[in-house]
Write an enzyme that holds these catalytic residues in place. Sequence first.
Site, PDB file in Angstrom:
ATOM      1  N   SER A 143      68.853  54.913  54.775  1.00 52.53           N
ATOM      2  CA  SER A 143      67.601  55.203  54.049  1.00 52.53           C
ATOM      3  C   SER A 143      66.667  55.879  55.032  1.00 52.53           C
ATOM      4  O   SER A 143      66.840  55.734  56.250  1.00 52.53           O
ATOM      5  CB  SER A 143      66.962  53.893  53.580  1.00 52.53           C
ATOM      6  OG  SER A 143      65.615  54.100  53.190  1.00 52.53           O
ATOM      7  N   TYR A 156      62.648  45.529  54.223  1.00 50.81           N
ATOM      8  CA  TYR A 156      63.553  46.657  53.926  1.00 50.81           C
ATOM      9  C   TYR A 156      63.714  47.545  55.156  1.00 50.81           C
ATOM     10  O   TYR A 156      64.826  47.943  55.511  1.00 50.81           O
ATOM     11  CB  TYR A 156      63.007  47.458  52.745  1.00 50.81           C
ATOM     12  CG  TYR A 156      63.952  48.536  52.245  1.00 50.81           C
ATOM     13  CD1 TYR A 156      65.117  48.211  51.565  1.00 50.81           C
ATOM     14  CD2 TYR A 156      63.664  49.896  52.427  1.00 50.81           C
ATOM     15  CE1 TYR A 156      65.989  49.204  51.089  1.00 50.81           C
ATOM     16  CE2 TYR A 156      64.518  50.886  51.951  1.00 50.81           C
ATOM     17  CZ  TYR A 156      65.676  50.529  51.279  1.00 50.81           C
ATOM     18  OH  TYR A 156      66.525  51.506  50.809  1.00 50.81           O
TER      19      TYR A 156
HETATM   20  N1  LIG Z   1      66.637  54.901  45.500  1.00 51.10           N
HETATM   21  C1  LIG Z   1      66.076  55.196  46.673  1.00 51.10           C
HETATM   22  O1  LIG Z   1      64.929  55.680  46.748  1.00 51.10           O
HETATM   23  C2  LIG Z   1      66.851  54.954  47.943  1.00 51.10           C
HETATM   24  C3  LIG Z   1      66.417  55.580  49.105  1.00 51.10           C
HETATM   25  C4  LIG Z   1      67.114  55.370  50.283  1.00 51.10           C
HETATM   26  C5  LIG Z   1      68.220  54.557  50.305  1.00 51.10           C
HETATM   27  N2  LIG Z   1      68.618  53.943  49.154  1.00 51.10           N
HETATM   28  C6  LIG Z   1      69.799  53.070  49.240  1.00 51.10           C
HETATM   29  O2  LIG Z   1      70.790  53.571  48.374  1.00 51.10           O
HETATM   30  C7  LIG Z   1      71.689  52.513  48.064  1.00 51.10           C
HETATM   31  C8  LIG Z   1      71.977  52.555  46.567  1.00 51.10           C
HETATM   32  O3  LIG Z   1      70.798  52.255  45.874  1.00 51.10           O
HETATM   33  P1  LIG Z   1      70.328  53.033  44.562  1.00 51.10           P
HETATM   34  O4  LIG Z   1      68.999  53.585  44.849  1.00 51.10           O
HETATM   35  O5  LIG Z   1      71.392  53.924  44.086  1.00 51.10           O
HETATM   36  O6  LIG Z   1      70.069  51.804  43.571  1.00 51.10           O
HETATM   37  P2  LIG Z   1      70.923  51.256  42.348  1.00 51.10           P
HETATM   38  O7  LIG Z   1      70.328  49.929  42.006  1.00 51.10           O
HETATM   39  O8  LIG Z   1      71.046  52.286  41.286  1.00 51.10           O
HETATM   40  O9  LIG Z   1      72.361  51.031  42.993  1.00 51.10           O
HETATM   41  C9  LIG Z   1      72.641  49.897  43.758  1.00 51.10           C
HETATM   42  C10 LIG Z   1      73.856  49.220  43.165  1.00 51.10           C
HETATM   43  O10 LIG Z   1      74.169  48.091  44.008  1.00 51.10           O
HETATM   44  C11 LIG Z   1      74.518  47.006  43.179  1.00 51.10           C
HETATM   45  N3  LIG Z   1      74.271  45.753  43.889  1.00 51.10           N
HETATM   46  C12 LIG Z   1      73.092  45.279  44.346  1.00 51.10           C
HETATM   47  N4  LIG Z   1      73.277  44.080  44.916  1.00 51.10           N
HETATM   48  C13 LIG Z   1      74.599  43.794  44.810  1.00 51.10           C
HETATM   49  C14 LIG Z   1      75.389  42.694  45.201  1.00 51.10           C
HETATM   50  N5  LIG Z   1      74.872  41.617  45.827  1.00 51.10           N
HETATM   51  N6  LIG Z   1      76.721  42.739  44.958  1.00 51.10           N
HETATM   52  C15 LIG Z   1      77.267  43.813  44.319  1.00 51.10           C
HETATM   53  N7  LIG Z   1      76.555  44.871  43.909  1.00 51.10           N
HETATM   54  C16 LIG Z   1      75.231  44.865  44.162  1.00 51.10           C
HETATM   55  C17 LIG Z   1      73.642  47.153  41.939  1.00 51.10           C
HETATM   56  O11 LIG Z   1      74.179  46.449  40.822  1.00 51.10           O
HETATM   57  C18 LIG Z   1      73.618  48.661  41.759  1.00 51.10           C
HETATM   58  O12 LIG Z   1      74.652  49.105  40.890  1.00 51.10           O
HETATM   59  C19 LIG Z   1      71.025  51.232  48.560  1.00 51.10           C
HETATM   60  O13 LIG Z   1      71.625  50.846  49.779  1.00 51.10           O
HETATM   61  C20 LIG Z   1      69.588  51.656  48.786  1.00 51.10           C
HETATM   62  O14 LIG Z   1      68.948  50.868  49.762  1.00 51.10           O
HETATM   63  C21 LIG Z   1      67.975  54.140  47.974  1.00 51.10           C
END
Ligand SMILES: NC(=O)c1ccc[n+]([C@@H]2O[C@H](COP(=O)([O-])OP(=O)(O)OC[C@H]3O[C@@H](n4cnc5c(N)ncnc54)[C@H](O)[C@@H]3O)[C@@H](O)[C@H]2O)c1
Length: 273
Positions: A143, A156
Site C-alpha cells: 500500500s 494500518y
Molecule cells: N483499496 C485501497 O485503497 C487499497 C490501497 C492500498 C492497498 N490496498 C490493499 O489491497 C488489498 C486488497 O484490498 P481491496 O482494496 O481490494 O479490498 P477488498 O475488500 O475488495 O478485498 C480484500 C479481500 O480480502 C478478503 N479478506 C479480508 N480478510 C480476510 C480474511 N481474514 N480471510 C480471508 N479473506 C479475507 C475480503 O473478503 C476481500 O474479498 C489489501 O491488502 C489492502 O490493504 C488497498
Amino acid sequence: MSWLEERVALITGGASGIGFAVAERFLAEGAKVAILDRSKEDVDKVATAHDDVVGVVGDVTSYQDNVRAVQKTVQAFGKLDVFIGNAGIFDYFVHLADCEGEKLGKAFDEIFSVNVKAYLLGARAALPELLKCDDPSVIFTVSNSGFYTSGGGPLYTASKHGVVGVVRELAYELAPKIRVNGVAPGGTITGLRGIEKLEQGDTVLSTVPDIEQLMSTTNPLQYAQRPADHAGLYVLLASPQNSRAVTGVVINSDGGLGVRGMVQPAGGMELTS
Ligand SMILES: NC(=O)c1ccc[n+]([C@@H]2O[C@H](COP(=O)([O-])OP(=O)(O)OC[C@H]3O[C@@H](n4cnc5c(N)ncnc54)[C@H](O)[C@@H]3O)[C@@H](O)[C@H]2O)c1
C-alpha cells in the site's frame, strides 16, 4: 506466448477488489487461478463468472485454511507457481489518541493478523509446492501506507510497513529459487473493510462519502485508482520473461505520491512553446 500460460496462481482475497482484478488479468493471460477468501458470497460469485477458477472459502489468518487452499489448488491444477498474498483490512484513519488503550491492543492483533501474519502463513503453506516449480514467485499487496504517513492511522500504516519488511526478508531468504516482490497501490475504489474490534467490520471504502474526490486530490495524477489499474504489475512481477532479475522490490502504483513535493502540483499545465 505469455509465461503465465500453463502457470498456476493462488490469490488470497481474490474474490473482490484488487485481488479479483488480478485474478481476471491472470486468467486473461492464460493462467489457472485459485482464490482463498472469507466471503462465501463473493467466492460463489467468482465461481459463477469463471467456472474454471478454484474458490476456497477460508480465513487467511488460519494456517490450516492456507494449507487447504494450496492443497485444493494442486489437486485441481497439479502445481502452484505463483502465490499472491493480498487479503487485507483497513483502520479507517483511527488516530492513536482517539483509540482507547484496551481496544487498541485488540485492533492491533486483528489488523496485524490479516495484513502481516497471514502473508507469512500463506507463503509458508505455499513454499513446498513453489519449490517444485521453475521460476516460482511470491507477490504481496502492500500500500502507499507501506511508505508514507496519513494513508491510514498508525495500525494500518504499521501493518503495511511490516509487509515491506516481509517482502525484503523473504526475498533474501528464498533466493535464489523464489523471487519475492510487492505491489503498493494507492487509494483505490474497492469494498475494503475495517477492523471488527473497532466496529468497522461493515464499513466499506467505496461507500465513504466523496471517496473518489478524496482519493483523486491526494496524488499528482489526480486519479482515483481502480483495481484493474494495478493488475498488470502482478503479471510483470510473476513473469520471469519480464522481471527475471527483480526481487525484494515493491512497485508503487499510487498516482505519484512519492513526488508530491512541497506544494500541490498546479495541474492542467499547458505547453506554451
Ligand atoms: N483499496 C485501497 O485503497 C487499497 C490501497 C492500498 C492497498 N490496498 C490493499 O489491497 C488489498 C486488497 O484490498 P481491496 O482494496 O481490494 O479490498 P477488498 O475488500 O475488495 O478485498 C480484500 C479481500 O480480502 C478478503 N479478506 C479480508 N480478510 C480476510 C480474511 N481474514 N480471510 C480471508 N479473506 C479475507 C475480503 O473478503 C476481500 O474479498 C489489501 O491488502 C489492502 O490493504 C488497498
